[in-house]
Design a protein around this motif. Structure first.
Motif, short mmCIF file in Angstrom:
data_model
loop_
_atom_site.label_atom_id
_atom_site.label_comp_id
_atom_site.label_asym_id
_atom_site.label_seq_id
_atom_site.Cartn_x
_atom_site.Cartn_y
_atom_site.Cartn_z
N ASN A 235 1.10 -1.28 -0.35
CA ASN A 235 -0.38 -0.11 0.10
C ASN A 235 1.14 1.23 -0.30
OD1 ASN A 235 -2.53 0.76 0.29
ND2 ASN A 235 -1.90 2.08 1.81
N PRO A 236 0.69 2.11 -0.82
CA PRO A 236 -0.39 2.05 -2.45
C PRO A 236 0.13 0.90 -3.10
CG PRO A 236 0.63 3.73 -2.08
CD PRO A 236 1.44 3.09 -0.97
N HIS A 237 -0.40 0.46 -3.89
CA HIS A 237 -0.49 -1.12 -4.10
C HIS A 237 0.38 -1.48 -5.14
CE1 HIS A 237 -1.88 -4.23 -7.33
NE2 HIS A 237 -2.11 -5.19 -5.83
N ALA A 238 1.48 -2.26 -5.80
CA ALA A 238 2.10 -2.69 -6.64
C ALA A 238 1.30 -3.80 -7.43
CB ALA A 238 3.13 -2.66 -6.37
N PRO A 239 1.11 -3.76 -8.97
CA PRO A 239 1.65 -1.92 -9.73
C PRO A 239 -0.10 -1.52 -10.05
CG PRO A 239 1.00 -4.68 -10.64
CD PRO A 239 0.36 -4.95 -9.04
N SER A 240 -0.67 -1.05 -9.24
CA SER A 240 -1.76 0.00 -9.60
C SER A 240 -1.79 0.83 -9.09
CB SER A 240 -3.03 -1.01 -9.11
OG SER A 240 -3.59 -0.74 -8.18
N THR B 45 -4.89 2.01 -0.68
CA THR B 45 -6.19 1.94 0.86
C THR B 45 -5.99 2.21 1.46
OG1 THR B 45 -5.94 -0.39 -0.31
CG2 THR B 45 -6.93 -0.12 2.52
N SER B 46 -7.22 2.72 2.87
CA SER B 46 -7.11 3.87 3.44
C SER B 46 -6.40 3.42 5.27
CB SER B 46 -8.40 4.93 3.68
OG SER B 46 -9.49 3.52 4.44
N ALA B 47 -6.17 3.71 5.66
CA ALA B 47 -5.66 3.83 6.79
C ALA B 47 -6.76 2.44 7.47
CB ALA B 47 -4.82 4.96 7.77
N VAL B 48 -7.72 3.87 7.88
CA VAL B 48 -9.16 3.42 8.18
C VAL B 48 -9.53 1.64 7.85
CG1 VAL B 48 -11.04 3.78 8.98
CG2 VAL B 48 -9.87 5.63 8.35
N THR B 49 -9.19 1.65 6.96
CA THR B 49 -9.52 -0.27 5.92
C THR B 49 -8.88 -0.52 6.50
OG1 THR B 49 -11.25 0.92 4.30
CG2 THR B 49 -9.96 -0.90 4.19
N LEU B 50 -6.99 -0.52 6.37
CA LEU B 50 -5.98 -1.35 7.07
C LEU B 50 -6.28 -1.66 8.42
CD1 LEU B 50 -3.20 -0.59 4.91
CD2 LEU B 50 -4.29 -1.97 4.54
N LYS B 51 -6.66 -0.53 9.33
CA LYS B 51 -6.62 -1.10 10.76
C LYS B 51 -8.08 -1.95 10.64
CE LYS B 51 -7.60 1.55 15.01
NZ LYS B 51 -8.04 2.96 15.38
N SER B 52 -8.96 -1.69 10.15
CA SER B 52 -10.29 -2.55 10.61
C SER B 52 -9.96 -3.85 10.10
CB SER B 52 -11.59 -2.15 10.58
OG SER B 52 -11.53 -3.02 9.03
N MET B 53 -9.34 -4.48 9.36
CA MET B 53 -8.78 -5.79 8.60
C MET B 53 -7.68 -6.15 9.76
SD MET B 53 -8.72 -5.25 4.56
CE MET B 53 -10.43 -5.37 3.65
N ALA B 54 -6.62 -5.44 9.76
CA ALA B 54 -5.55 -5.88 10.63
C ALA B 54 -6.42 -6.44 12.42
CB ALA B 54 -4.62 -4.12 11.27
N ARG B 55 -7.19 -5.66 12.67
CA ARG B 55 -8.03 -6.58 13.67
C ARG B 55 -8.60 -7.27 13.99
NH1 ARG B 55 -9.26 -0.44 17.28
NH2 ARG B 55 -9.44 -2.37 18.62
N GLU C 249 5.12 -1.38 2.22
CA GLU C 249 4.18 0.99 2.39
C GLU C 249 5.62 1.32 1.53
OE1 GLU C 249 1.88 2.47 5.72
OE2 GLU C 249 3.92 2.91 6.16
N ALA C 250 6.46 0.37 0.36
CA ALA C 250 7.65 0.71 -0.22
C ALA C 250 7.79 2.22 -1.36
CB ALA C 250 7.81 -0.62 -1.58
N TYR C 251 6.60 2.59 -1.12
CA TYR C 251 5.53 3.78 -1.96
C TYR C 251 5.19 4.78 -1.34
CZ TYR C 251 7.19 0.13 -5.71
OH TYR C 251 7.88 -0.44 -6.76
N VAL C 252 5.11 3.84 -0.19
CA VAL C 252 4.40 5.53 0.66
C VAL C 252 4.96 6.82 0.67
CG1 VAL C 252 5.55 5.59 2.55
CG2 VAL C 252 2.58 5.67 2.60
N ASP C 253 5.98 7.12 0.37
CA ASP C 253 6.41 8.44 0.65
C ASP C 253 5.48 9.49 -1.24
OD1 ASP C 253 8.69 8.09 2.40
OD2 ASP C 253 9.89 7.18 0.81
N LEU D 68 -3.44 13.98 1.59
CA LEU D 68 -4.81 12.53 1.96
C LEU D 68 -4.45 12.19 3.32
CD1 LEU D 68 -4.37 10.39 -1.29
CD2 LEU D 68 -6.46 11.83 -1.10
N ARG D 69 -3.42 12.67 3.34
CA ARG D 69 -3.46 12.46 5.10
C ARG D 69 -2.92 10.95 5.21
NH1 ARG D 69 -2.78 17.44 7.75
NH2 ARG D 69 -3.34 18.82 7.06
N TYR D 70 -2.66 10.09 4.85
CA TYR D 70 -2.46 9.12 5.08
C TYR D 70 -1.51 8.38 6.12
CZ TYR D 70 -0.86 4.61 4.21
OH TYR D 70 -0.62 2.43 4.50
N ASP D 71 -1.64 7.87 7.21
CA ASP D 71 -1.03 7.87 8.10
C ASP D 71 -1.30 6.00 9.59
OD1 ASP D 71 1.26 7.42 10.09
OD2 ASP D 71 -0.11 9.53 11.50
#
Ligand code: PLP
Length: 358
Positions: free
Chosen positions: A155-160, A164-174, A184-188, A194-197
């Motif tokens: 995330n961001p997804h490769a190769p597209s 995905t929002s942090a909120v979604t990932l958090k809920s998936m992790a839980r 997060e290779a491409y997060v920079d 978007l305030r992704y964190d």
């Protein structure tokens, strides 16, 4: 007669993008940052003396850990420095996913993930992404049903390039019972508006492990330096047990620390890449190649129905321009193009237009 373990004998290795020797090739195939690393990195390199290499380096890269901890607002115990982000992936498999256990991944994504599973003798549960390149809503349920001990999503997804929002990932992790590694290779390159964190959600997600690398954002792919961010309970076994005794060398520790301290300088290149990403996407669209909105430093472009993605890739290669073509489901009509400098992108667009007769 073969001496390899049966699973090694049976598997295919990871196929990296081409790394040509000719300096004049325009390389838009492996998502390197086209701009130089911060000047502080060159200064750190010039300050290194051969005498500094007589001793072993700090085993856990203490100075780097402190710098990274400060940058992310976490404790140093939450940071695991590695020999490229790829080493963190391998350590996560070694530490959290035993032989016969299951690694969960979303398909398609980074082709190294299943290779690492094969080396370890793990099963792979490959869960298809939706048609619009999202993780399925039931992704964690499917992981749990497959008994996955570890899952890797980029995330961001490769190769597209889709974020995905942090909120979604958090809920998936839980909802997931195993360790969720978010690469997060491409997060920079994510738009700051978007305030992704995701780091901010670590506190409430004991099973979340985040991968960062200096290869893309910091223009240091040749250095081989990355790191994991996670709660100390996740990081500790990798720091004290499964890591190679000196997994990062003295030179790379010095340079990586200097690079992170100069994050502000590096972020100017991220902004340039974002500007070019928008221009390149729009120009590709005009040529009939539709691009998904990307939050990474590459775009995934769908070629027009009458054209062949593979043929375009070959024609550009003959022109001295490398991009990536994947002979894979969902990707055979697409090209992944790294965002280059304005002049590199212009040259690519010019040649593409010629090949398409547009
Ligand atoms: C580049 C990349 C990495 C890490 O690469 P390193 O050079 O080993 O740091 C990890 N995941 C993805 C998806 C990447 O593209």
């Amino acid at each position: 007669m073969s001496f390899e373990r049966a699973n090694i004998h049976a598997m295919d290795g990871y196929l990296p993008g081409e790394q040509p020797n000719q300096p004049d090739v325009i390389k838009l195939n492996t998502n390197e940052n086209p701009y130089p690393a911060p000047a502080a990195v060159a200064a750190a390199l010039a300050a290194i003396r051969v005498e500094d290499l007589r001793r072993y380096p700090p085993p856990t890269a203490t100075a780097f850990r402190q710098t990274a901890a400060q940058l992310h607002g976490v404790a140093p115990e939450c940071i695991l420095p590695t020999n490229g982000g790829d080493e963190l992936l391998r350590l996560a498999v070694t530490t959290f996913c035993g032989t016969g256990d299951t690694l969960g991944i979303a398909m398609p994504s980074y082709s190294l993930y299943p290779v690492l599973a094969n080396i370890q003798g793990c099963r792979v549960a490959a869960i298809p992404m939706t048609d619009d390149w999202r993780l399925r809503d039931d992704f964690p349920d499917r992981l749990n049903a497959a008994g996955a001990r570890l899952a890797m999503v980029v995330n961001p997804h490769a190769p597209s390039g889709k974020l995905t929002s942090a909120v979604t990932l958090k809920s998936m992790a839980r909802r997931f019972r195993g360790v969720l590694l978010v690469d997060e290779a491409y997060v920079d390159f994510v738009d700051p508006e978007l305030r992704y964190d995701l780091v901010a959600t670590l506190r409430s997600c004991p099973n979340l492990l985040i991968l960062r690398t200096l290869s893309k954002g910091y223009s240091l792919a040749g250095l081989r330096f990355g790191y994991g961010i996670g709660n100390p309970d996740l990081i500790e076994p990798m720091i004290s047990k499964t890591r190679d005794s000196y997994n990062t060398d003295y030179i790379s520790q010095q340079l990586a620390t200097a690079a992170l301290k100069a994050a502000k300088d590096a972020s100017k290149t991220w902004e340039q890449v974002r500007t070019e990403r928008a221009r390149l996407s729009a120009a590709l669209q005009t040529l009939g190649l539709s691009c998904l909105p990307s939050q990474a430093n590459f775009v995934l472009a769908q070629v027009p129905a009458q054209a062949s993605a593979e043929a375009l890739y070959q024609s550009l290669k003959a022109d001295g321009i490398l991009i990536r073509y994947f002979d894979q489901d969902r990707l055979r009509d697409k090209l992944r193009i790294t965002v280059g400098t304005p002049s590199q992108n212009d040259r690519l667009l010019d040649r593409l237009q010629a090949h398409l007769g547009a």
